[in-house]
Design a protein around this motif. Structure first.
Motif, PDB file in Angstrom:
ATOM      1  N   VAL A 505      -5.120 -69.873 -45.826  1.00 31.72           N
ATOM      2  CA  VAL A 505      -5.692 -70.112 -46.864  1.00 31.72           C
ATOM      3  C   VAL A 505      -7.060 -69.037 -46.709  1.00 31.72           C
ATOM      4  O   VAL A 505      -7.228 -68.292 -47.700  1.00 31.72           O
ATOM      5  N   TYR A 506      -7.777 -69.288 -45.689  1.00 34.76           N
ATOM      6  CA  TYR A 506      -8.817 -68.267 -45.390  1.00 34.76           C
ATOM      7  C   TYR A 506      -8.542 -67.025 -45.446  1.00 34.76           C
ATOM      8  O   TYR A 506      -9.139 -65.967 -46.000  1.00 34.76           O
ATOM      9  N   LEU A 507      -7.390 -66.545 -44.939  1.00 38.45           N
ATOM     10  CA  LEU A 507      -6.933 -65.041 -44.763  1.00 38.45           C
ATOM     11  C   LEU A 507      -6.477 -64.777 -46.417  1.00 38.45           C
ATOM     12  O   LEU A 507      -6.743 -63.583 -46.702  1.00 38.45           O
ATOM     13  N   GLY A 508      -6.029 -65.541 -47.157  1.00 37.38           N
ATOM     14  CA  GLY A 508      -5.836 -65.317 -48.509  1.00 37.38           C
ATOM     15  C   GLY A 508      -7.239 -65.008 -49.167  1.00 37.38           C
ATOM     16  O   GLY A 508      -7.091 -64.063 -50.062  1.00 37.38           O
ATOM     17  N   PHE A 509      -8.260 -65.837 -49.065  1.00 34.94           N
ATOM     18  CA  PHE A 509      -9.343 -65.620 -49.617  1.00 34.94           C
ATOM     19  C   PHE A 509     -10.073 -64.003 -48.968  1.00 34.94           C
ATOM     20  O   PHE A 509     -10.638 -63.499 -49.899  1.00 34.94           O
ATOM     21  N   SER A 510      -9.864 -63.855 -47.756  1.00 33.42           N
ATOM     22  CA  SER A 510     -10.252 -62.499 -47.460  1.00 33.42           C
ATOM     23  C   SER A 510      -9.591 -61.208 -47.984  1.00 33.42           C
ATOM     24  O   SER A 510     -10.088 -60.224 -48.375  1.00 33.42           O
ATOM     25  N   THR A 511      -8.344 -61.423 -48.389  1.00 31.30           N
ATOM     26  CA  THR A 511      -7.554 -60.590 -49.163  1.00 31.30           C
ATOM     27  C   THR A 511      -8.130 -60.166 -50.510  1.00 31.30           C
ATOM     28  O   THR A 511      -8.164 -59.092 -51.070  1.00 31.30           O
ATOM     29  N   VAL A 512      -8.505 -61.443 -50.965  1.00 31.85           N
ATOM     30  CA  VAL A 512      -9.137 -61.428 -52.693  1.00 31.85           C
ATOM     31  C   VAL A 512     -10.415 -60.620 -52.304  1.00 31.85           C
ATOM     32  O   VAL A 512     -10.617 -59.733 -53.329  1.00 31.85           O
ATOM     33  N   CYS A 513     -11.194 -60.766 -51.389  1.00 33.92           N
ATOM     34  CA  CYS A 513     -12.394 -60.106 -51.374  1.00 33.92           C
ATOM     35  C   CYS A 513     -12.179 -58.666 -51.334  1.00 33.92           C
ATOM     36  O   CYS A 513     -12.797 -57.730 -51.739  1.00 33.92           O
ATOM     37  N   ILE A 514     -11.151 -57.998 -50.440  1.00 28.83           N
ATOM     38  CA  ILE A 514     -11.094 -56.747 -50.263  1.00 28.83           C
ATOM     39  C   ILE A 514     -10.543 -56.413 -51.479  1.00 28.83           C
ATOM     40  O   ILE A 514     -11.010 -54.944 -51.884  1.00 28.83           O
ATOM     41  N   LEU A 515      -9.604 -56.864 -52.389  1.00 31.04           N
ATOM     42  CA  LEU A 515      -9.330 -56.529 -53.737  1.00 31.04           C
ATOM     43  C   LEU A 515     -10.581 -56.429 -54.613  1.00 31.04           C
ATOM     44  O   LEU A 515     -10.635 -55.425 -55.357  1.00 31.04           O
ATOM     45  N   ALA A 516     -11.389 -57.342 -54.621  1.00 33.40           N
ATOM     46  CA  ALA A 516     -12.711 -57.182 -55.169  1.00 33.40           C
ATOM     47  C   ALA A 516     -13.547 -55.880 -55.070  1.00 33.40           C
ATOM     48  O   ALA A 516     -13.952 -55.239 -55.825  1.00 33.40           O
ATOM     49  N   VAL A 517     -13.744 -55.450 -53.802  1.00 30.10           N
ATOM     50  CA  VAL A 517     -14.275 -54.482 -53.495  1.00 30.10           C
ATOM     51  C   VAL A 517     -13.751 -53.229 -54.007  1.00 30.10           C
ATOM     52  O   VAL A 517     -14.328 -52.320 -54.650  1.00 30.10           O
ATOM     53  N   MET A 518     -12.170 -53.138 -53.782  1.00 30.16           N
ATOM     54  CA  MET A 518     -11.559 -52.146 -54.585  1.00 30.16           C
ATOM     55  C   MET A 518     -11.705 -51.994 -56.099  1.00 30.16           C
ATOM     56  O   MET A 518     -12.092 -50.880 -56.806  1.00 30.16           O
ATOM     57  N   TYR A 519     -11.839 -53.057 -56.973  1.00 28.29           N
ATOM     58  CA  TYR A 519     -12.040 -53.210 -58.251  1.00 28.29           C
ATOM     59  C   TYR A 519     -13.367 -52.554 -58.692  1.00 28.29           C
ATOM     60  O   TYR A 519     -13.702 -51.991 -59.613  1.00 28.29           O
ATOM     61  N   ILE A 520     -14.261 -53.080 -57.832  1.00 28.81           N
ATOM     62  CA  ILE A 520     -15.676 -52.582 -58.304  1.00 28.81           C
ATOM     63  C   ILE A 520     -16.238 -51.487 -58.009  1.00 28.81           C
ATOM     64  O   ILE A 520     -16.894 -50.945 -58.892  1.00 28.81           O
ATOM     65  N   ALA A 521     -15.397 -50.788 -56.927  1.00 27.63           N
ATOM     66  CA  ALA A 521     -15.767 -49.493 -56.493  1.00 27.63           C
ATOM     67  C   ALA A 521     -15.140 -48.260 -57.838  1.00 27.63           C
ATOM     68  O   ALA A 521     -15.628 -47.595 -58.284  1.00 27.63           O
ATOM     69  N   ALA A 522     -14.169 -49.048 -58.488  1.00 30.20           N
ATOM     70  CA  ALA A 522     -13.323 -48.302 -59.536  1.00 30.20           C
ATOM     71  C   ALA A 522     -13.757 -48.628 -60.942  1.00 30.20           C
ATOM     72  O   ALA A 522     -13.795 -47.724 -61.795  1.00 30.20           O
ATOM     73  N   LYS A 523     -14.275 -49.832 -61.282  1.00 31.42           N
ATOM     74  CA  LYS A 523     -14.599 -50.190 -62.491  1.00 31.42           C
ATOM     75  C   LYS A 523     -15.993 -50.523 -63.007  1.00 31.42           C
ATOM     76  O   LYS A 523     -16.156 -50.586 -63.982  1.00 31.42           O
ATOM     77  N   VAL A 524     -16.864 -50.960 -61.913  1.00 24.37           N
ATOM     78  CA  VAL A 524     -17.923 -51.600 -62.173  1.00 24.37           C
ATOM     79  C   VAL A 524     -19.060 -50.323 -62.260  1.00 24.37           C
ATOM     80  O   VAL A 524     -19.051 -49.369 -61.549  1.00 24.37           O
ATOM     81  N   VAL A 525     -19.966 -50.283 -63.255  1.00 26.03           N
ATOM     82  CA  VAL A 525     -20.898 -49.388 -63.404  1.00 26.03           C
ATOM     83  C   VAL A 525     -22.160 -49.877 -62.654  1.00 26.03           C
ATOM     84  O   VAL A 525     -22.544 -50.840 -62.724  1.00 26.03           O
ATOM     85  N   GLU A 526     -22.975 -48.944 -62.256  1.00 27.05           N
ATOM     86  CA  GLU A 526     -24.467 -49.033 -61.722  1.00 27.05           C
ATOM     87  C   GLU A 526     -25.496 -49.202 -62.700  1.00 27.05           C
ATOM     88  O   GLU A 526     -25.590 -48.236 -63.599  1.00 27.05           O
TER      89      GLU A 526
END
Length: 543
Positions: A505-526
């Motif tokens: 379960v914790y490994l799954g949470f870690s994977t979600v966090c990595i996906l979040a970093v990728m999404y933020i880099a591509a979609k979120v504006v400063e």
């Protein structure tokens, strides 16, 4: 209009040209109309930041897209209107130090934030003991319902809080909100059956759902412009303090198994104080002005900011009422091509925030520490709460220096690494002798990382990236995503851990966090250093 090319003329006589681009929008210069505020004693011109109290200059005859402000006394505004005419307006400004008092009323509103955090965290230490008392020790499904019913109620409350606040006013809605908060806490404290406990948690959930929308709204509308950012971060800080208070309240449980009832009952006190405090708190001047109650709005401004600010703020409110001619957006407009990109970012950030596992840590850290062999598991959970408060305090000081996007990426990266450490501590046999220490270390690092960005930034970005036309409904949609995902995690976390093991379960949470970093880099504006008008023009240009 997809990017802005603004030329800012400073008092030193130099021109600073800044090119700004957002996301995947094409870089294209933007014709900029300017508003100059000229001082009778100084010729310097500097940037003007609009009063964020619903009084935003948007589209209309005197449409203003880049604004500059002087720092002196009487100011004369020269506005080029859409028809080409030049209009001169006198903008009143305050003289001397403000005589108003806003902090006590912010403090009263923050009782709602404390209750928000307290009701979220109180079940953490109490769950095992109330399960024994109510005879559901072996029934993880019912335990999950006790945890998650609060979140189901909060989902309902989050969608209704804004509507109630617009209909009855901010202070009256706070008083109404105190009813389910107090009654829910009382039912939980006196429950003799699972059914009563679930009803109590549902009522408390409706209360915290309303406060989740109402507290930041009220604080933003009563805060002076010059300290609105600082006071805006207080909401998240007091939520963390509420969670910490709930964890600390669980310390006597080991010696007194029935202490869990007192833990729930304590929440009645701040609920009553919230209702009493709001009986004396001034109503939002913005809401009063919108209702046509001008004299009451002036009285509220005098109380909050001082009589010397009345003319200035009333001028801003009148100017704001002459804003956009577009009608208020409907729910379907959120999914239109014009708005969906920005709305999806708000919803996605809250989805990642919850699927990254923060509330699983808050709700069940005591159980995890116990399984890892920690002697004082409740104390370890209290340490987690303290880390949350500390990290949020640090984040408040970094928000305007480091930037929102970078804090989000740093935060989710740290969360991913912490969850990976936790997963390995339960898997690798070589780490078995240190599993208890690593469980505490990994959890504390995870919460610290969360509080630096993933916790406070999404709520802040909502008010920055959503245009005023869709802001209320877009915030409701994003908060709905927050509570729905929160509900699902609270309901199924124990069952999933039982089936797959805590390590996976914790490994799954870690994977979600990595996906979040990728999404933020591509979609979120400063958004750091950019005005709300610039962000709106770039992200949601008018059709």
């Amino acid at each position: 209009m997809q990017a802005s090319n603004a030329v800012i003329k400073g008092s030193l006589g130099c021109d600073l040209q800044r090119n700004r681009s957002f996301g995947q929008f094409n870089k294209r210069s933007l014709s900029v109309k300017t508003l100059y505020l000229r001082d009778s004693t100084s010729s310097s011109v500097s940037r003007f930041s609009s009063l964020h109290m619903g009084a935003e200059f948007s589209s209309g005859r005197g449409k203003v897209e880049t604004m500059f402000r002087s720092s002196a006394k009487p100011r004369f505004v020269k506005v080029q209107a859409s028809g080409g005419d030049i209009e001169d307006l006198v903008v009143p400004t305050p003289q001397g130090k403000s005589s108003g008092t806003v902090l006590p009323y912010v403090g009263v509103a923050c009782l709602g934030a404390i209750l928000f955090g307290y009701h979220l965290g109180v079940v953490n230490g109490a769950l095992e003991y109330l399960a024994k008392d109510l005879g559901i020790v072996e029934n993880t499904v019912l335990q999950g319902w006790i945890v998650s019913t609060l979140l189901a109620g909060a989902t309902v409350g989050s969608f209704t809080g804004g509507t109630l606040a617009d209909k009855f006013g901010r202070t009256r809605t706070f008083q109404l909100d105190a009813v389910p908060l107090a009654v829910g806490a009382f039912l939980c404290a006196t429950a003799q059956s699972v059914q009563t406990m679930i009803i109590g948690r549902l009522l408390a959930g409706i209360g915290i759902g309303i406060s989740s929308a109402l507290v930041p709204l009220y604080i933003s509308e009563i805060s002076p412009t010059e300290i609105r950012g600082a006071l805006g971060s207080v909401n998240q800080l007091f939520i963390c303090i509420g969670i910490l208070a709930a964890l600390v309240a669980g310390l006597p449980l080991a010696g007194n198994p029935l202490w869990w009832r007192t833990m729930f009952g304590v929440a009645v006190v701040p609920s009553i104080l919230l209702a009493l405090g709001m009986a004396f708190a001034p109503e939002s001047p913005r809401w009063l002005f919108q209702q046509g109650r001008t004299s009451e709005a002036e009285t509220a401004i005098k109380t909050l900011w001082g009589k010397e600010r009345v003319a200035e703020v009333m001028h801003e409110l009148r100017a704001g009422s002459q804003g956009s001619t577009e009608p208020e957006a409907g729910w379907l407009d959120l999914f239109s091509s014009r708005y969906w990109k920005v709305v999806s970012v708000g919803a996605a950030l809250f989805l990642f925030q919850q699927l990254a596992g923060i509330n699983a840590v808050v709700y069940y850290s005591t159980s995890v520490f116990r399984s890892a062999g920690i002697a004082s598991d409740v104390a370890a959970s209290a340490l987690v709460g303290a880390s949350n408060v500390f990290g949020t305090t640090v984040a408040s000081s970094l928000m305007d220096k480091q930037g929102r996007k970078s804090l989000l990426m740093i935060s989710f990266s740290g969360m991913a690494a912490s969850m990976l450490l936790l997963s390995l501590s339960f898997t690798w046999k070589v780490l078995a002798p240190y599993s208890g220490t690593l469980a505490v270390l990994g959890t504390v690092l995870y919460v610290l990382s969360f509080s630096l960005g993933a916790g406070p930034v999404p709520a802040l970005l909502l008010s920055e990236i959503f245009p005023s036309r869709i802001r209320a409904k877009a915030v409701a949609l994003s908060l709905g995503m927050h509570w729905v995902s929160n509900f699902v995690i609270g309901l199924y976390f124990l069952s999933v851990v039982t089936k797959f093991g805590i390590s996976k379960v914790y490994l799954g949470f870690s994977t979600v966090c990595i996906l979040a970093v990728m999404y933020i880099a591509a979609k979120v504006v400063e958004t750091k250093g950019r005005s709300l008008e610039e962000i709106e023009r770039a992200l949601c240009p008018a059709s």
